[in-house]
Design a protein around this motif. Structure first.
Motif, PDB file in Angstrom:
ATOM      1  N   ASP A  70       1.987   2.710   2.300  1.00  0.00           N
ATOM      2  CA  ASP A  70       1.993   3.565   3.494  1.00  0.00           C
ATOM      3  C   ASP A  70       3.072   3.561   4.710  1.00  0.00           C
ATOM      4  O   ASP A  70       3.209   4.499   5.692  1.00  0.00           O
ATOM      5  CB  ASP A  70       0.747   3.230   4.177  1.00  0.00           C
ATOM      6  N   LYS A 128       0.886  -1.170  -0.079  1.00  0.00           N
ATOM      7  CA  LYS A 128      -0.074  -0.020  -0.260  1.00  0.00           C
ATOM      8  C   LYS A 128       0.865   1.379   0.162  1.00  0.00           C
ATOM      9  O   LYS A 128       0.232   2.413  -0.205  1.00  0.00           O
ATOM     10  CB  LYS A 128      -0.870   0.213   1.333  1.00  0.00           C
ATOM     11  N   SER A 159       3.408  -8.340   5.761  1.00  0.00           N
ATOM     12  CA  SER A 159       3.614  -8.333   4.270  1.00  0.00           C
ATOM     13  C   SER A 159       4.338  -9.668   3.839  1.00  0.00           C
ATOM     14  O   SER A 159       4.973 -10.225   4.332  1.00  0.00           O
ATOM     15  CB  SER A 159       4.487  -7.100   4.125  1.00  0.00           C
TER      16      SER A 159
END
Length: 96
Positions: free
Chosen positions: A34, A32, A81
């Motif tokens: 982020d 993502k 992840s």
């Protein structure tokens, strides 16, 4: 930009920072984008490890200490992840 399995991210990052030229940076991002861990090599031989995500922190380290910092920072920032994005760019370029 390349995708690297999270299991081998620490090992890959350590190998890549030894090949970084002065004035370049290695940016490690999750899917993502982020959270990130960035390594910037300076002409004097030192590096800045910049952690942006769960923890906002900057370390000024040498080659030996950088591997220790990365071994702590990568699992902390990317615990769930499966793949991480690795990007090498000029340190003066703006982030995406």
């Amino acid at each position: 930009m390349s995708k690297v399995p999270a299991r081998s991210a620490v090992k890959t990052a350590i190998q890549m920072i030894h090949r970084l030229k002065p004035g370049t940076s290695l940016q490690i991002l999750n899917f993502k984008r982020d959270r990130s861990v960035s390594i910037v090599r300076h002409p004097n031989g030192h590096m800045d490890v910049i952690e942006q995500g769960f923890v906002q922190q900057v370390w000024s380290v040498d080659d030996d200490t950088a591997s220790t910092v990365l071994k702590e920072a990568i699992p902390r920032e990317f615990p769930r992840s499966h793949e991480l994005r690795f990007t090498v760019k000029n340190a003066h370029e703006k982030a995406e």
